[in-house]
Design a protein around this motif. Structure first.
Motif, PDB file in Angstrom:
ATOM      1  N   PRO A 175       1.009  -0.844   0.002  1.00  0.00           N
ATOM      2  CA  PRO A 175       0.294  -0.157   0.323  1.00  0.00           C
ATOM      3  C   PRO A 175       0.453   1.058   0.091  1.00  0.00           C
ATOM      4  O   PRO A 175       2.361   1.209   0.751  1.00  0.00           O
ATOM      5  N   LYS A 176       0.273   2.389  -0.716  1.00  0.00           N
ATOM      6  CA  LYS A 176       0.457   3.160  -0.694  1.00  0.00           C
ATOM      7  C   LYS A 176       1.216   3.658   1.197  1.00  0.00           C
ATOM      8  O   LYS A 176       0.685   3.746   1.561  1.00  0.00           O
ATOM      9  N   SER A 177       1.847   4.469   1.108  1.00  0.00           N
ATOM     10  CA  SER A 177       2.966   5.470   2.709  1.00  0.00           C
ATOM     11  C   SER A 177       1.747   6.396   2.731  1.00  0.00           C
ATOM     12  O   SER A 177       2.036   6.883   1.616  1.00  0.00           O
ATOM     13  N   PRO A 212      -0.499   5.406   9.246  1.00  0.00           N
ATOM     14  CA  PRO A 212      -0.453   6.078   7.360  1.00  0.00           C
ATOM     15  C   PRO A 212      -1.997   5.676   6.742  1.00  0.00           C
ATOM     16  O   PRO A 212      -2.056   6.009   5.329  1.00  0.00           O
ATOM     17  N   SER A 213      -1.945   4.809   7.193  1.00  0.00           N
ATOM     18  CA  SER A 213      -3.463   3.874   6.827  1.00  0.00           C
ATOM     19  C   SER A 213      -5.030   5.440   6.131  1.00  0.00           C
ATOM     20  O   SER A 213      -6.160   4.896   5.905  1.00  0.00           O
ATOM     21  N   VAL A 214      -5.234   6.183   7.806  1.00  0.00           N
ATOM     22  CA  VAL A 214      -5.555   7.370   7.908  1.00  0.00           C
ATOM     23  C   VAL A 214      -5.300   8.427   7.508  1.00  0.00           C
ATOM     24  O   VAL A 214      -5.491   9.480   7.810  1.00  0.00           O
ATOM     25  N   GLU A 250      -3.509  -8.483   1.448  1.00  0.00           N
ATOM     26  CA  GLU A 250      -4.179  -8.161   1.642  1.00  0.00           C
ATOM     27  C   GLU A 250      -4.747  -8.351   3.397  1.00  0.00           C
ATOM     28  O   GLU A 250      -4.843  -7.417   3.377  1.00  0.00           O
ATOM     29  N   PRO A 251      -5.351  -8.818   2.120  1.00  0.00           N
ATOM     30  CA  PRO A 251      -6.984  -9.475   3.641  1.00  0.00           C
ATOM     31  C   PRO A 251      -6.046  -9.838   4.910  1.00  0.00           C
ATOM     32  O   PRO A 251      -6.510  -9.263   6.328  1.00  0.00           O
ATOM     33  N   THR A 252      -4.528 -10.436   5.029  1.00  0.00           N
ATOM     34  CA  THR A 252      -4.169 -10.391   6.487  1.00  0.00           C
ATOM     35  C   THR A 252      -3.557  -9.720   6.701  1.00  0.00           C
ATOM     36  O   THR A 252      -3.482  -9.424   8.357  1.00  0.00           O
ATOM     37  N   ALA A 253      -3.336  -8.530   5.971  1.00  0.00           N
ATOM     38  CA  ALA A 253      -2.628  -7.401   6.650  1.00  0.00           C
ATOM     39  C   ALA A 253      -3.659  -6.623   7.278  1.00  0.00           C
ATOM     40  O   ALA A 253      -3.468  -5.631   7.993  1.00  0.00           O
ATOM     41  N   GLY A 267       3.134  -1.822   6.066  1.00  0.00           N
ATOM     42  CA  GLY A 267       2.224  -2.580   5.022  1.00  0.00           C
ATOM     43  C   GLY A 267       2.222  -3.854   5.072  1.00  0.00           C
ATOM     44  O   GLY A 267       2.057  -4.730   5.982  1.00  0.00           O
ATOM     45  N   PHE A 268       2.145  -4.411   3.976  1.00  0.00           N
ATOM     46  CA  PHE A 268       1.927  -5.830   3.685  1.00  0.00           C
ATOM     47  C   PHE A 268       3.595  -7.040   3.903  1.00  0.00           C
ATOM     48  O   PHE A 268       3.314  -7.871   4.159  1.00  0.00           O
TER      49      PHE A 268
END
Ligand SMILES: [Zn+2]
Ligand SMILES: [Zn+2]
Length: 338
Positions: A81-83, A96-98, A141-144, A285-286
């Motif tokens: 994912p984009k940081s 950073p996810s928000v 992705e779902p595991t992250a 991230g992942f």
């Protein structure tokens, strides 16, 4: 190339689209596997998606054209994912996810991986750990997301955890918590097949929602939980999850839904409950998700349905998923279509 293209009437026929041309700093990737997510189900079955959109965001693939990057053709990757910007308030809190400066997510005009090829930013590719198959890596992705929810909540091995909703997200959170040493996990789920699967991925108990205790006013139930992860998106499940918490317990909202729950604020006050939402990923991230998937500590063969589907089979599979007939994550293999 074949791609499953969303139409205004809610169908998703396979169409032939031009292979996308990578822009500067991008590579072309052949999609190996792409998971079907609850978000995809909402967008298609409830017809929120924009006609012409190609969905699919849980995927792994192989670099087939490296552009002017240093990547070699044939490298197996997922896209991190984009940081965040690193300077706004959420970023400074390590979330950073928000990030306040992230571009608004374009769920509607999305160019996703329910297609044979996608382009990806060369500076965000992650190679797979040794021994990790591309098919399993599609779970990054779902595991992250599950790791992020567990980390935000702050669950420890000695906690007593309730998971409401035994679909793919609830099962993954259960498996991630179990891999971290949480032994006492109860999954509440109406579908018997999903309850059975929950026990196979790490739940110590799986119950029907109507067997949860009625909460007495102002004090905990007889066997309360320290954490509840609401993964169903169903309002009564969220209300029941709050009722099952102990003093100073935490409710984590993970599953989105159309109808909002009624929150018993009196209970939240008297028991000093915490209610949080978990969305997206941790700052790293992942990488940790790939490491966990490669560790062998997750029962991947029980989390994923054994038979992958083609793009052509995707739309009818979505109906089966929505009906709860497929307990695990379904993977699409766009290479199966011509
Ligand atoms: Zn998703
Ligand atoms: Zn930021």
């Amino acid at each position: 190339m074949p791609a499953a293209v969303y139409q205004a009437d809610g169908s998703m026929p396979v169409e032939q689209l031009p292979i996308p041309t990578p822009g500067p700093g991008e590579v072309l990737v052949e999609v190996s596997h792409c998971g079907v997510c609850g978000t995809d189900l909402h967008l298609v079955l409830e017809r929120y998606a924009r006609p012409g959109a190609v969905l699919g965001h849980e995927w792994s693939g192989t670099v087939v054209a490296a552009g002017n990057s240093d990547w070699s053709v044939g490298t197996e990757i997922v896209v991190n994912p984009k940081s965040g910007c690193g300077t706004c308030r959420p970023c400074l809190l390590g979330r950073p996810s928000v990030c306040l400066r992230r571009p608004p997510p374009d769920y509607f005009g999305f160019r996703g991986a329910f297609a044979r090829y996608v382009t990806a930013p060369a500076d965000r590719l992650l190679t797979l750990p040794d021994g990790l198959a591309l098919r399993t890596a599609a779970l990054a992705e779902p595991t992250a997301i599950a790791i992020h929810a567990a980390n935000l909540a702050g669950v420890a091995p000695g906690d007593r955890v309730l998971v409401t909703g035994g679909g793919p997200v609830g099962l993954l959170i259960t498996a991630v918590l179990a891999a971290r040493g949480v032994r006492d996990i109860t999954v509440s789920e109406p579908a018997p097949a999903r309850r059975e699967r929950a026990l196979e991925v790490g739940a110590s108990e799986a119950v029907a929602p109507d067997s949860l205790e009625q909460a007495p006013m102002g004090r905990p139930v007889a066997s309360p939980f320290t954490f509840a992860f609401e993964c169903s998106g169903v309002a009564p499940a969220a209300e029941a999850a709050l009722d099952q918490l102990d003093y100073a317990g935490t409710l984590v909202f993970v599953g989105t839904g159309r109808d909002w729950p009624r929150i018993n604020h009196n209970r939240a006050i008297v028991l000093e409950l915490t209610i949080i939402g978990a969305y997206n990923y941790d700052a790293d991230g992942f990488g940790p998700a790939l490491a966990l998937l490669a560790s062998g500590d997750l029962p991947v063969d029980r989390l994923v349905e054994p038979v992958d589907v083609s793009l052509r089979e995707l739309r009818s599979t979505m109906d089966q998923l929505a009906a709860g007939r497929l307990p695990g994550k379904v993977l699409v293999r766009p290479g199966a279509d011509v």
